[in-house]
Design a protein around this motif. Structure first.
Motif, short mmCIF file in Angstrom:
data_model
loop_
_atom_site.label_atom_id
_atom_site.label_comp_id
_atom_site.label_asym_id
_atom_site.label_seq_id
_atom_site.Cartn_x
_atom_site.Cartn_y
_atom_site.Cartn_z
N LYS A 87 -43.19 -10.38 -8.32
CA LYS A 87 -43.83 -10.17 -9.61
C LYS A 87 -42.79 -10.05 -10.72
N ALA A 88 -42.65 -11.10 -11.51
CA ALA A 88 -41.73 -11.08 -12.64
C ALA A 88 -42.47 -10.60 -13.88
N GLU A 89 -41.86 -9.70 -14.62
CA GLU A 89 -42.46 -9.16 -15.82
C GLU A 89 -41.88 -9.77 -17.10
N MET A 90 -40.57 -10.10 -17.06
CA MET A 90 -39.93 -10.57 -18.28
C MET A 90 -38.69 -11.38 -17.92
N LEU A 91 -38.41 -12.39 -18.73
CA LEU A 91 -37.17 -13.14 -18.66
C LEU A 91 -36.50 -13.02 -20.02
N SER A 92 -35.22 -12.65 -20.03
CA SER A 92 -34.52 -12.48 -21.31
C SER A 92 -33.12 -13.05 -21.22
N PRO A 243 -35.51 -6.79 -40.79
CA PRO A 243 -34.42 -7.08 -41.73
C PRO A 243 -33.87 -5.83 -42.42
N GLN A 244 -34.74 -4.84 -42.69
CA GLN A 244 -34.27 -3.62 -43.32
C GLN A 244 -33.33 -2.86 -42.40
N ALA A 245 -33.69 -2.80 -41.10
CA ALA A 245 -32.80 -2.17 -40.13
C ALA A 245 -31.49 -2.95 -40.03
N GLY A 246 -31.59 -4.28 -40.13
CA GLY A 246 -30.39 -5.11 -40.07
C GLY A 246 -29.42 -4.77 -41.18
N LEU A 247 -29.92 -4.48 -42.37
CA LEU A 247 -29.05 -4.11 -43.49
C LEU A 247 -28.29 -2.82 -43.20
N ILE A 248 -28.99 -1.86 -42.58
CA ILE A 248 -28.36 -0.59 -42.23
C ILE A 248 -27.25 -0.81 -41.21
N TYR A 249 -27.54 -1.61 -40.18
CA TYR A 249 -26.54 -1.85 -39.14
C TYR A 249 -25.34 -2.61 -39.69
N LYS A 250 -25.58 -3.56 -40.59
CA LYS A 250 -24.47 -4.31 -41.17
C LYS A 250 -23.63 -3.42 -42.07
N LYS A 251 -24.25 -2.42 -42.67
CA LYS A 251 -23.50 -1.45 -43.46
C LYS A 251 -22.51 -0.69 -42.58
N LEU A 252 -22.90 -0.45 -41.32
CA LEU A 252 -22.02 0.22 -40.38
C LEU A 252 -20.86 -0.69 -39.95
N GLY A 253 -21.08 -2.00 -39.99
CA GLY A 253 -20.05 -2.94 -39.57
C GLY A 253 -20.51 -3.93 -38.52
N PHE A 254 -21.78 -3.86 -38.11
CA PHE A 254 -22.30 -4.82 -37.14
C PHE A 254 -22.37 -6.20 -37.77
N ARG A 255 -22.13 -7.22 -36.92
CA ARG A 255 -22.21 -8.60 -37.36
C ARG A 255 -23.05 -9.41 -36.36
N ASP A 256 -23.94 -10.23 -36.91
CA ASP A 256 -24.78 -11.06 -36.04
C ASP A 256 -23.91 -12.04 -35.25
N ILE A 257 -24.18 -12.13 -33.93
CA ILE A 257 -23.42 -13.08 -33.11
C ILE A 257 -24.34 -14.03 -32.36
N GLY A 258 -25.64 -13.89 -32.52
CA GLY A 258 -26.57 -14.79 -31.84
C GLY A 258 -28.00 -14.28 -31.93
N ASN A 259 -28.87 -14.93 -31.18
CA ASN A 259 -30.27 -14.54 -31.10
C ASN A 259 -30.64 -14.29 -29.64
N TRP A 260 -31.56 -13.36 -29.43
CA TRP A 260 -31.98 -12.95 -28.10
C TRP A 260 -33.46 -13.20 -27.96
N SER A 261 -33.87 -13.76 -26.83
CA SER A 261 -35.29 -14.06 -26.60
C SER A 261 -35.78 -13.35 -25.35
N MET A 262 -37.04 -12.96 -25.39
CA MET A 262 -37.71 -12.34 -24.24
C MET A 262 -39.04 -13.02 -24.02
N LEU A 263 -39.25 -13.52 -22.82
CA LEU A 263 -40.52 -14.11 -22.43
C LEU A 263 -41.25 -13.11 -21.55
N TYR A 264 -42.41 -12.64 -21.97
CA TYR A 264 -43.21 -11.70 -21.17
C TYR A 264 -44.17 -12.51 -20.31
N ILE A 265 -44.00 -12.39 -19.00
CA ILE A 265 -44.66 -13.29 -18.06
C ILE A 265 -45.96 -12.69 -17.52
#
Length: 265
Positions: A87-92, A243-265
């Motif tokens: 029984k698979a629940e998710m693929l990410s 996006p609002q949370a993203g602004l806070i994290y980028k203020k800390l110094g985080f930088r986007d490096i990609g996108n993450w996907s989750m398939l709920y099976i």
């Protein structure tokens, strides 16, 4: 050829995962903490026959599956492994990899998130994070207070049933840590890490009580958490889709490096 991996495959498997250690922090952490062969965890690799290197890997951790590939890989073959694995629940995984499964797997819904990494923090926030006494590091004795806060946050409602057991196990195994702030005897802000390994950690479960939002508490708390991790010569990663949370994290110094996907099976 796709085959089940065992402990003798650890070195070529790590060679693959270390090509993108941030994206693979879950697998790296699980390998460091649990090894290759466990009842609750299995790994399959696609072998590049000429030099016996592993070019793609899929991991099952209970009902969740992760996939990573270095270039083109046998999508249909890994889909069959997932279908036969119980029984698979998710693929990410990275969107570049997971989106290739959309044509060969049936799934209920899909979730896309930004994936960000922190290697060096904003100096001003770093200094604020070092203020003594404002933040505490949690032990298992704090689990109930932490989960009482996260229970009331809609974002975490799907995980509330087993949140206490999961957090207790994480703290006991030291595969993650949690910090919090109390005001007037009530726990009002919390943030955690998960999947900690020798190189990185994932920031998760950042939550603020509605009465204490907009005061910068969560930002300072996450800054303190990140400061302690960075001082151990590790990097930090996190997912976000707000996006609002993203602004806070980028203020800390985080930088986007990609996108993450989750398939709920």
């Amino acid at each position: 050829m796709i085959r089940k991996l065992n402990e003798t495959d650890r070195d070529p498997l790590m060679a693959l995962l270390l090509k993108e250690p941030a994206l693979n922090l879950f697998m790296i952490g699980d390998l460091e903490n649990f090894g290759v062969e466990q009842d609750f965890m299995e790994l399959w690799g696609e072998m590049d026959e000429p030099d016996s290197r592993i070019k793609a890997v899929m991991m099952r951790y209970y009902g969740s599956y992760l996939c990573y590939a270095d270039g083109s890989f046998d999508v249909e073959g890994f889909a069959e492994v997932l279908k036969k694995g119980g029984k698979a629940e998710m693929l990410s995984g990275s969107s570049e990899v997971v989106n290739q499964f959309c044509e060969v797997l049936s799934f209920r819904t899909e979730k896309q998130m930004y994936f960000a990494e922190l290697k060096e923090m904003n100096e001003q926030l770093h200094k604020a994070a070092c203020a003594p006494g404002e933040f505490q590091r949690a032990t298992v004795l704090d689990v109930e207070d932490i989960c009482t806060l996260t229970d009331r946050i809609d974002e975490f409602s799907d995980n509330s049933a087993d949140s206490r057991q999961t957090l207790s196990k994480t703290l006991e195994s030291k595969t993650g840590r949690t910090y919090f702030t109390k005001k007037h005897g009530r726990l009002v802000v919390t943030a955690s890490t998960a999947a900690e390994n020798s190189m990185s950690a994932m920031v998760v479960a950042v939550a603020s009580h509605p009465d204490y939002r907009g005061q910068g508490l969560a930002t300072r708390l996450v800054a303190r958490l990140c400061t302690d991790i960075l001082e151990e010569s590790k990097s930090l990663c996190l997912f976000y889709n707000n996006p609002q949370a993203g602004l806070i994290y980028k203020k800390l110094g985080f930088r986007d490096i990609g996108n993450w996907s989750m398939l709920y099976i």
